[in-house]
Design an enzyme around this catalytic site. Structure first.
Site, PDB file in Angstrom:
ATOM      1  N   GLU A 279      -9.539  13.863  14.908  1.00 31.33           N
ATOM      2  CA  GLU A 279      -9.030  14.156  13.557  1.00 31.33           C
ATOM      3  C   GLU A 279      -9.843  15.326  13.002  1.00 31.33           C
ATOM      4  O   GLU A 279     -10.586  15.989  13.737  1.00 31.33           O
ATOM      5  CB  GLU A 279      -9.146  12.933  12.638  1.00 31.33           C
ATOM      6  CG  GLU A 279      -8.119  11.852  12.923  1.00 31.33           C
ATOM      7  CD  GLU A 279      -7.877  10.917  11.749  1.00 31.33           C
ATOM      8  OE1 GLU A 279      -8.424  11.148  10.658  1.00 31.33           O
ATOM      9  OE2 GLU A 279      -7.123   9.929  11.932  1.00 31.33           O
TER      10      GLU A 279
ATOM     11  N   HIS B 105       0.817  -1.214   0.000  1.00 30.34           N
ATOM     12  CA  HIS B 105       0.000   0.000   0.000  1.00 30.34           C
ATOM     13  C   HIS B 105       0.852   1.268   0.000  1.00 30.34           C
ATOM     14  O   HIS B 105       0.395   2.334   0.414  1.00 30.34           O
ATOM     15  CB  HIS B 105      -1.004  -0.031   1.153  1.00 30.34           C
ATOM     16  CG  HIS B 105      -2.237  -0.793   0.757  1.00 30.34           C
ATOM     17  ND1 HIS B 105      -2.158  -1.983   0.075  1.00 30.34           N
ATOM     18  CD2 HIS B 105      -3.552  -0.528   0.877  1.00 30.34           C
ATOM     19  CE1 HIS B 105      -3.381  -2.421  -0.173  1.00 30.34           C
ATOM     20  NE2 HIS B 105      -4.248  -1.553   0.301  1.00 30.34           N
TER      21      HIS B 105
ATOM     22  N   ASP C 259      -5.687   4.889   9.987  1.00 32.33           N
ATOM     23  CA  ASP C 259      -7.111   5.004   9.649  1.00 32.33           C
ATOM     24  C   ASP C 259      -7.621   3.757   8.937  1.00 32.33           C
ATOM     25  O   ASP C 259      -8.815   3.489   8.925  1.00 32.33           O
ATOM     26  CB  ASP C 259      -7.348   6.198   8.718  1.00 32.33           C
ATOM     27  CG  ASP C 259      -7.099   7.514   9.426  1.00 32.33           C
ATOM     28  OD1 ASP C 259      -7.116   7.523  10.673  1.00 32.33           O
ATOM     29  OD2 ASP C 259      -6.871   8.520   8.738  1.00 32.33           O
TER      30      ASP C 259
END
Ligand code: FAD
Length: 533
Positions: A280, A108, A169
């Site tokens: 956040e 990723h 996240d």
């Protein structure tokens, strides 16, 4: 007939033996690409796992979808010693081998960091077969493989009522992949990044040595590897600190149109007593009418007022907070949340809340992934830009970027939240900006593959470049997170005063620069003596 000299005879014997070994070991090799000069030596390695020489294309791709560097082989290790054997073999061959090795977690990365052009990619997820061991006790922890996905650690630790303290996240990332960067999310202000929540590591260095390290044992390697961009060793095992897992999460979102009020409240919350567990925020630019995306599956506190709220194209800032709780403490939690919210100055009609399980909350991005996959919008180019910005410069940054360089946020979310430096260990390899508080600003754009418009790759890359140039010209002291550079001089500037230490660690643990070539920091050295800089 003259006999060949003894040393030649020995070589011929070795060659014949190698041929036998090749025949034997090829039983576990899937499709050998005989063109590559590096292959014969790899084929002879005694492994429990196997190499794949043909199906290597997937290892030349990543989430960024912009770089495609083909390796000569992908290794699927079964044991840590498979990885050590591979690296030791390349190390022993010194300058004669031009092979490099990239550990691939879940691939990723955004710019080819887990790729190895004509090298070997080690598929770390093959190590996942090793179990997750959870240790309950006063300071609970889990021993996991470096290729373990955080989502699997969550599921396993929850069986004991425990869970890691610090997250990203998105949970379909590996332990080795996030610990090589930092691993941050809305819990970082409280617990620090994931690299601040590690007890011990097992690492295979660029010399092929398997080493255990922690605060008290081989501490330089331990700190070097954390945030070390894979440069000093491959993380094969990690011991991760845990905490008691809550049953449920109260998840709250509110909007601001005033950036000063937004950041003041964020900063207030991260330093308040008994505050939220997660903080956040994100930016909404140039959206008109009734805003829906930001509050899907959330309920408004006041439905009538909420329906009347219009953004009118203003730039808005969404503060996102979460409070963990167990069902028997729902009332107390609600009182605490009300108290915390009463101290904030958001637009009152924009208070939205939701209650979900802990797993639903942590695994929230996976829901979006499924939606995007179903409409073929997941495997597209992702020209992401992640920046750490000092608190002292965040207003200059916002003024120059939001609504000016960045004129809409329809290409993807723009996250913004503060973190506290005291929760980071400055002995690790991560580079941070100055000041006690700094912000993560993450531009998480997806590009439409064939588009030449504002949702196309070119446009987004130009925009990223303009943001970086603005930061530079305004002297904002910004540092890239998940950094991407192509020249060593740029890396040198990125590391600043820490560059010397980084190079020193490289020459200690990976002097031939075998590891993580996709980061483009060092080139494989031509001799045993030093790192190529
Ligand atoms: P890979 O991409 O496979 O590898 C990354 C780098 O680490 C490469 O250089 C690789 O060689 C090296 N590496 C991999 N495994 C090892 C190992 N075992 N030992 C040593 N080196 C290794 N990051 C955050 O901090 N917070 C977030 O909230 C966040 N959200 C994200 C959401 C999405 C959808 C995506 C795609 C990424 C997100 N990231 C986030 C970024 C992510 O943490 C990094 O891209 C991370 O590197 C990806 O992990 P991976 O397992 O796929 O690693």
């Amino acid at each position: 007939m003259r006999h060949p000299p003894a040393h030649l005879l020995k070589k011929i014997n070795m060659y014949i033996m190698n041929c036998f070994m090749v025949m034997f070991v090829s039983c576990v090799i899937v499709g050998v690409n005989l063109d590559s000069p590096n292959l014969p030596s790899l084929i002879t390695l005694p492994l429990e796992g196997h190499f794949n020489f043909h199906e290597v294309q997937h290892a030349a791709r990543d989430f960024g979808n912009r770089y495609q560097l083909l390796p000569v082989a992908v290794m699927h290790p079964k044991t840590v010693s498979d990885i050590a054997t591979l690296i030791k073999h390349i190390w022993d061959n010194g300058p004669r081998s031009d092979l490099t090795v990239a550990a691939r977690g879940h691939g990723h990365s955004l710019a080819g960091q887990s790729q190895a052009h004509r090298g070997v990619v080690v598929n770390m997820e093959s190590l996942k077969q090793q179990e997750i061991h959870v240790y309950t006790g006063e300071v609970p922890y889990a021993d996991v493989s470096g290729g373990e996905l955080w989502i699997d650690i969550l599921h396993e630790t929850l069986k004991y009522g425990l869970a890691p303290r610090s997250w990203t996240d998105y949970l379909y990332l590996t332990v080795g992949g996030t610990l090589s960067n930092a691993g941050i999310s809305g819990q970082a202000f409280r617990h620090g990044p994931q690299i601040s929540n590690v007890r011990q590591l097992e690492v295979v260095t660029g010399r092929g040595e398997t080493v255990k390290c922690s605060e008290n044992q081989n501490d330089d390697l331990f700190h070097g590897v954390l945030g070390g961009l894979g440069q000093f060793g491959i993380i094969t095992h990690a011991s991760i600190l845990l905490e008691a897992a809550p049953e449920r999460v109260k998840w709250v979102r509110v909007l601001y149109s005033d950036f000063t009020a937004f950041t003041r409240d964020q900063e207030h919350l991260i330093s308040a007593e008994n505050t939220f567990n997660y903080i956040e925020g994100f930016v909404i630019i140039n959206r008109t009418g009734v805003l829906n995306n930001w509050r899907l599956s959330f309920s408004p506190k006041d439905p009538v007022e909420a329906n009347e709220f219009k953004s009118d194209g203003r730039t808005l800032f969404c503060l996102e907070m979460a409070k963990y709780f167990n069902l028997d403490k729902t009332e107390i939690m609600n009182q605490e949340v009300d108290m915390l919210l009463s101290e904030l100055s958001y637009i009152s009609s924009t208070l939205f809340a939701s209650e979900v399980t802990y797993t639903e909350f942590l695994d929230r991005v996976h829901v979006s992934e499924m939606v995007l996959r179903s409409i073929d919008k997941w495997d597209v180019p992702h020209p992401w830009l992640n920046l750490f910005i000092p608190k002292s410069k965040i207003h200059d940054f916002a003024q120059g970027v939001f609504g000016d360089i960045l004129t809409e946020t329809s290409n993807g979310p723009v996250l913004i939240y503060p973190v506290t430096r005291s929760k980071w260990d400055n002995r690790t390899s991560v580079v941070l900006p100055e000041g006690q508080i700094f912000y993560l600003v993450a531009f998480l754009a997806s590009a439409v593959p064939s588009s030449t418009g504002i949702d196309g790759l070119e446009h987004i890359l130009v925009q990223n470049k303009r943001i970086l140039e603005f930061c530079e010209s305004a002297n904002l002291g910004v540092k890239q997170y998940l950094p991407h550079y192509t020249k060593q001089e740029e890396w040198q500037v990125h590391f600043g005063p820490h560059w010397e230490k980084f190079v020193q660690r490289k020459s200690t643990y990976d002097p031939l620069a075998i590891l993580a070539p996709g980061q483009r920091i060092f080139q494989k050295a031509k001799s045993h003596s030093s790192v190529a800089i």
